[in-house]
Design a protein around this motif. Structure first.
Motif, PDB file in Angstrom:
ATOM      1  N   TYR A  74       0.847  -1.188   0.000  1.00  0.00           N
ATOM      2  CA  TYR A  74       0.000   0.000   0.000  1.00  0.00           C
ATOM      3  C   TYR A  74       0.884   1.241   0.000  1.00  0.00           C
ATOM      4  O   TYR A  74       1.742   1.373   0.873  1.00  0.00           O
ATOM      5  CB  TYR A  74      -0.869   0.054   1.250  1.00  0.00           C
ATOM      6  CG  TYR A  74      -1.777  -1.126   1.437  1.00  0.00           C
ATOM      7  CD1 TYR A  74      -3.038  -1.148   0.853  1.00  0.00           C
ATOM      8  CD2 TYR A  74      -1.384  -2.213   2.212  1.00  0.00           C
ATOM      9  CE1 TYR A  74      -3.884  -2.227   1.031  1.00  0.00           C
ATOM     10  CE2 TYR A  74      -2.228  -3.302   2.395  1.00  0.00           C
ATOM     11  CZ  TYR A  74      -3.474  -3.302   1.802  1.00  0.00           C
ATOM     12  OH  TYR A  74      -4.306  -4.368   1.979  1.00  0.00           O
ATOM     13  N   LEU A  78      -2.609   3.906  -3.570  1.00  0.00           N
ATOM     14  CA  LEU A  78      -2.312   2.824  -4.510  1.00  0.00           C
ATOM     15  C   LEU A  78      -2.129   1.500  -3.783  1.00  0.00           C
ATOM     16  O   LEU A  78      -1.550   1.455  -2.704  1.00  0.00           O
ATOM     17  CB  LEU A  78      -1.032   3.138  -5.280  1.00  0.00           C
ATOM     18  CG  LEU A  78      -1.040   4.409  -6.123  1.00  0.00           C
ATOM     19  CD1 LEU A  78       0.354   4.740  -6.594  1.00  0.00           C
ATOM     20  CD2 LEU A  78      -1.975   4.223  -7.304  1.00  0.00           C
ATOM     21  N   ARG A 361      -3.765   1.976 -15.162  1.00  0.00           N
ATOM     22  CA  ARG A 361      -3.806   0.621 -14.605  1.00  0.00           C
ATOM     23  C   ARG A 361      -5.260   0.226 -14.336  1.00  0.00           C
ATOM     24  O   ARG A 361      -6.009   0.957 -13.688  1.00  0.00           O
ATOM     25  CB  ARG A 361      -3.012   0.610 -13.295  1.00  0.00           C
ATOM     26  CG  ARG A 361      -2.716  -0.760 -12.748  1.00  0.00           C
ATOM     27  CD  ARG A 361      -1.736  -0.629 -11.613  1.00  0.00           C
ATOM     28  NE  ARG A 361      -2.322   0.100 -10.492  1.00  0.00           N
ATOM     29  CZ  ARG A 361      -2.295  -0.336  -9.237  1.00  0.00           C
ATOM     30  NH1 ARG A 361      -1.716  -1.466  -8.949  1.00  0.00           N
ATOM     31  NH2 ARG A 361      -2.828   0.383  -8.280  1.00  0.00           N
ATOM     32  N   PRO A 363      -8.250  -1.295 -12.519  1.00  0.00           N
ATOM     33  CA  PRO A 363      -8.417  -1.662 -11.107  1.00  0.00           C
ATOM     34  C   PRO A 363      -9.034  -3.043 -10.912  1.00  0.00           C
ATOM     35  O   PRO A 363      -9.719  -3.292  -9.934  1.00  0.00           O
ATOM     36  CB  PRO A 363      -9.320  -0.560 -10.560  1.00  0.00           C
ATOM     37  CG  PRO A 363     -10.082  -0.090 -11.747  1.00  0.00           C
ATOM     38  CD  PRO A 363      -9.215  -0.282 -12.947  1.00  0.00           C
ATOM     39  N   ASN A 394      -9.924  -7.273  -6.885  1.00  0.00           N
ATOM     40  CA  ASN A 394     -10.344  -5.879  -6.918  1.00  0.00           C
ATOM     41  C   ASN A 394      -9.179  -5.040  -6.414  1.00  0.00           C
ATOM     42  O   ASN A 394      -8.882  -5.020  -5.229  1.00  0.00           O
ATOM     43  CB  ASN A 394     -11.579  -5.717  -6.030  1.00  0.00           C
ATOM     44  CG  ASN A 394     -12.051  -4.292  -5.952  1.00  0.00           C
ATOM     45  OD1 ASN A 394     -11.511  -3.410  -6.626  1.00  0.00           O
ATOM     46  ND2 ASN A 394     -13.064  -4.062  -5.131  1.00  0.00           N
ATOM     47  N   SER A 396      -8.904  -1.826  -6.542  1.00  0.00           N
ATOM     48  CA  SER A 396      -9.266  -0.468  -6.118  1.00  0.00           C
ATOM     49  C   SER A 396      -9.562  -0.438  -4.624  1.00  0.00           C
ATOM     50  O   SER A 396      -9.533  -1.450  -3.947  1.00  0.00           O
ATOM     51  CB  SER A 396     -10.490  -0.004  -6.898  1.00  0.00           C
ATOM     52  OG  SER A 396     -11.625  -0.667  -6.401  1.00  0.00           O
ATOM     53  N   GLU A 397      -9.861   0.769  -4.137  1.00  0.00           N
ATOM     54  CA  GLU A 397     -10.086   0.939  -2.705  1.00  0.00           C
ATOM     55  C   GLU A 397     -11.568   0.994  -2.346  1.00  0.00           C
ATOM     56  O   GLU A 397     -11.915   1.437  -1.251  1.00  0.00           O
ATOM     57  CB  GLU A 397      -9.387   2.209  -2.238  1.00  0.00           C
ATOM     58  CG  GLU A 397      -7.897   2.027  -2.231  1.00  0.00           C
ATOM     59  CD  GLU A 397      -7.270   2.554  -0.971  1.00  0.00           C
ATOM     60  OE1 GLU A 397      -7.405   1.889   0.081  1.00  0.00           O
ATOM     61  OE2 GLU A 397      -6.677   3.623  -1.032  1.00  0.00           O
ATOM     62  N   HIS A 400     -16.662  -3.552  -5.214  1.00  0.00           N
ATOM     63  CA  HIS A 400     -17.214  -3.520  -6.562  1.00  0.00           C
ATOM     64  C   HIS A 400     -18.037  -4.771  -6.837  1.00  0.00           C
ATOM     65  O   HIS A 400     -17.753  -5.834  -6.296  1.00  0.00           O
ATOM     66  CB  HIS A 400     -16.089  -3.450  -7.594  1.00  0.00           C
ATOM     67  CG  HIS A 400     -15.680  -2.052  -7.923  1.00  0.00           C
ATOM     68  ND1 HIS A 400     -16.450  -1.209  -8.668  1.00  0.00           N
ATOM     69  CD2 HIS A 400     -14.571  -1.346  -7.583  1.00  0.00           C
ATOM     70  CE1 HIS A 400     -15.847  -0.046  -8.784  1.00  0.00           C
ATOM     71  NE2 HIS A 400     -14.697  -0.094  -8.128  1.00  0.00           N
ATOM     72  N   PRO A 424     -12.933  -4.094  -1.191  1.00  0.00           N
ATOM     73  CA  PRO A 424     -11.760  -3.361  -1.665  1.00  0.00           C
ATOM     74  C   PRO A 424     -10.456  -4.120  -1.401  1.00  0.00           C
ATOM     75  O   PRO A 424     -10.306  -4.747  -0.356  1.00  0.00           O
ATOM     76  CB  PRO A 424     -11.784  -2.045  -0.881  1.00  0.00           C
ATOM     77  CG  PRO A 424     -12.754  -2.263   0.218  1.00  0.00           C
ATOM     78  CD  PRO A 424     -13.706  -3.311  -0.229  1.00  0.00           C
ATOM     79  N   SER A 454     -17.166  -4.687 -14.575  1.00  0.00           N
ATOM     80  CA  SER A 454     -17.668  -3.951 -13.422  1.00  0.00           C
ATOM     81  C   SER A 454     -19.061  -3.416 -13.750  1.00  0.00           C
ATOM     82  O   SER A 454     -19.313  -2.928 -14.852  1.00  0.00           O
ATOM     83  CB  SER A 454     -16.734  -2.792 -13.104  1.00  0.00           C
ATOM     84  OG  SER A 454     -17.391  -1.884 -12.258  1.00  0.00           O
ATOM     85  N   VAL A 460     -14.107  -0.946 -16.979  1.00  0.00           N
ATOM     86  CA  VAL A 460     -13.338  -1.859 -16.127  1.00  0.00           C
ATOM     87  C   VAL A 460     -13.794  -3.282 -16.450  1.00  0.00           C
ATOM     88  O   VAL A 460     -14.762  -3.783 -15.882  1.00  0.00           O
ATOM     89  CB  VAL A 460     -13.546  -1.522 -14.641  1.00  0.00           C
ATOM     90  CG1 VAL A 460     -12.747  -2.461 -13.762  1.00  0.00           C
ATOM     91  CG2 VAL A 460     -13.147  -0.088 -14.376  1.00  0.00           C
TER      92      VAL A 460
END
Lengths: 471, 82
Positions: A74, A78, A361, A363, A394, A396-397, A400, A424, A454, A460
């Protein structure tokens, strides 16, 4: 390479001699001045970052954490996974090229101002000075026989060094395992065995390197010190003694016309040698032991000021500038030379590619693994079935939801979740049974595709290849 | 001491690189030891992995050091030349 005469290895005297010189302890004298201020500012900056950054929270977690146990890195917003190793590699290349560029322009700026070895040696020396006194006091104390005073001074010094080293080790491990948990478990004496091991390992090496080995690390252990010379050219800034101005050196009375007496500006006070953390004499010219810390510049400038001579007998200059008696104007004009331009161009190209890669990039990562335990099997309705493990990562933060579909063979369909939800920064595994009528493909391996999209953002999406086995 | 350091230090540096490369590409939880899946925690596997890499690299440095000894040194040890 020139031919070398054969060595006389038969001589018994040769066999008995050790080729290692006896190490003389260096007692660097304290120094103040412009460059000392720069060095201390850099020490503060790097250490506030190092000791502080691991405590910074971000989205309810540690902002910078290289979580080895979870295999996720982390860095603020990111999250990097093992699949992102390319970014780490590019980051290392960027660091290397920056180092080449800085070295070509400014010599060993890294060594003199930012290298942990320099910074910790500086801090440990400061502690030593506060407890045992400056150069002459320390030399006297070392030579003295053990007494109550010496014993207590030694205990205080090593105690302070030990505490700082331990804190450094703790901070180091705090970048690899969440530091708040580490802190609580340290106080309840429930540290994991490996965490404790690495704290003492790193702390122990900090104590050994900054307290005891010091300049020997730079002289004998550092690979960079050995090859930095190849990045130098006659226009590289280095800490340089102005030979033509200084020589012939010699002691003199203040205020005399020393030039008439045939002397140069160097009063041969040896301050430049006394303040040098690697114990060299800069007046002998550029040496690989010189870490470019500029302590001798500060020391010499003070003497020059006292003598009423112009400062800068030892100064940042270049080989060519000293030869041709250039000023700063000409030195700066020579900064932009082919080597520097080439390094800068490559560096910028890599940085732009890195940032572009990061910004674009996706996610989402998908990995499909066919269940090896079960080959094709027949299920109800005469359909053939293969089982897959679908890894949906996943990156991303935010949580999803994704739509999963399969294609590639006529009549292909899947059992299991068509809509999957992944929290996340989590890699979740779903078991998917894919079914195909037996005559709709060839015998053996058939190519099929998994699509994961997504629901929130259809850009995505991942299209992943897999094989479907038919008997 | 200097000999010991010249064996341990380069091997430490190379072991660090080897450790990084190896465990970036391979998840310790997917390793098998003598036919059994590794049940140690990742932290323990990384740590033991590093120490093993270090030991292997140090063994290589040790052999280099051993073979680098001059003829005079070797002869003196075996007592062939006086």
């Amino acid at each position: 390479m020139a031919a070398t005469p054969p060595q006389q290895t038969e001589s018994p005297a040769f066999a008995e001699q050790s080729l290692y010189e006896v190490q003389q302890k260096v007692y660097p004298r304290a120094v103040t001045g412009t460059f000392a201020q720069w060095r201390w500012s850099m020490a503060w900056l790097t250490q506030v970052l190092y000791y502080g950054l691991c405590w910074l929270p971000w989205n309810g977690r540690q902002a910078v954490l290289f979580d080895l146990a979870e295999r996720k890195f982390y860095i603020f917003g990111l999250v990097f996974w093992p699949q992102d190793v390319i970014f780490l590699a590019v980051l290392l290349i960027i660091s290397a090229y920056s180092l080449f560029l800085f070295t070509a322009v400014g010599g060993r700026l890294w060594c003199g101002y930012a290298c942990p070895q320099t910074v910790y040696t500086e801090i440990f020396l400061w502690i030593e000075r506060k407890i045992e006194g400056d150069r002459s006091a320390r030399m006297k104390l070392d030579a003295a026989v053990m007494s109550r005073r010496k014993f207590f001074l030694r205990v205080a010094k090593h105690g302070a060094w030990g505490l700082l080293a331990l804190w450094t080790g703790f901070t180091f491990v705090g970048y690899f395992t969440p530091i708040k948990t580490l802190w609580t478990s340290a106080w309840s004496f429930s540290l994991g065995p490996w965490e404790a091991f690495w704290i003492f390992f790193y702390g122990g090496f900090t104590y050994l390197f900054a307290g005891h080995l010091r300049e020997q690390v730079c002289k004998h252990m550092c690979p960079y010190a050995r090859f930095q010379g190849v990045m130098f050219d006659p226009d590289t800034l280095t800490v340089t003694y102005d030979v033509t101005r200084g020589e012939p050196r010699g002691a003199r009375k203040k205020g005399i016309d020393y030039r008439a007496a045939g002397l140069g500006d160097c009063v041969d006070c040896s301050i430049c040698v006394q303040v040098c953390p690697t114990g060299i004499d800069i007046r002998n010219g550029l040496q690989y032991e010189c870490i470019g810390c500029a302590a001798c510049i500060d020391g010499c400038d003070q003497v020059m000021e006292k003598m009423g001579y112009p400062k800068g007998l030892i100064r940042y200059s270049t080989e060519r500038a000293i030869e041709s008696h250039w000023g700063w104007k000409e030195i700066i004009a020579h900064v932009l030379r082919p080597r520097v331009l080439l390094y800068s161009a490559i560096l910028w190209a890599i940085i732009i590619a890195f940032v572009w890669g990061l910004a674009t990039r996706l996610p989402l990562r998908v990995d499909v693994i066919r269940d090896r335990a079960i080959l094709a099997r027949e299920v109800e309705g005469g359909l053939m079935e293969n089982v897959y493990r679908l890894h949906v990562m996943n990156v991303s933060e935010a949580a999803h939801r994704y739509a999963v579909s399969v294609s590639g063979l006529p009549g292909i369909d899947m059992e299991g979740d068509h809509i999957v939800e992944v929290p996340p920064a989590v890699d979740k595994v779903f078991t998917i049974q894919v079914r195909v009528p037996p005559d709709n493909g060839k015998k053996g391996a058939n190519v099929i595709y998994f699509d994961v999209k997504s629901l929130a953002d259809e850009r995505v999406a991942v299209h992943e290849k897999a094989t479907f086995l038919l008997p | 001491m200097q000999k010991l350091l010249s064996i341990l230090w380069p091997s430490f540096l190379v072991a660090g690189i080897a450790e990084g490369l190896f465990f970036t590409l391979i998840d310790p939880q997917e390793l098998y030891l003598l036919g059994e899946p590794v049940r140690l925690s990742r932290m323990a596997t990384y740590s033991l992995g590093f120490l093993c890499f270090w030991a292997i690299c140090a063994a290589s440095s040790l052999v280099t050091w051993y073979l680098l000894r001059s003829a005079a040194e070797v002869n003196r040890r075996v007592g062939a030349v006086h």
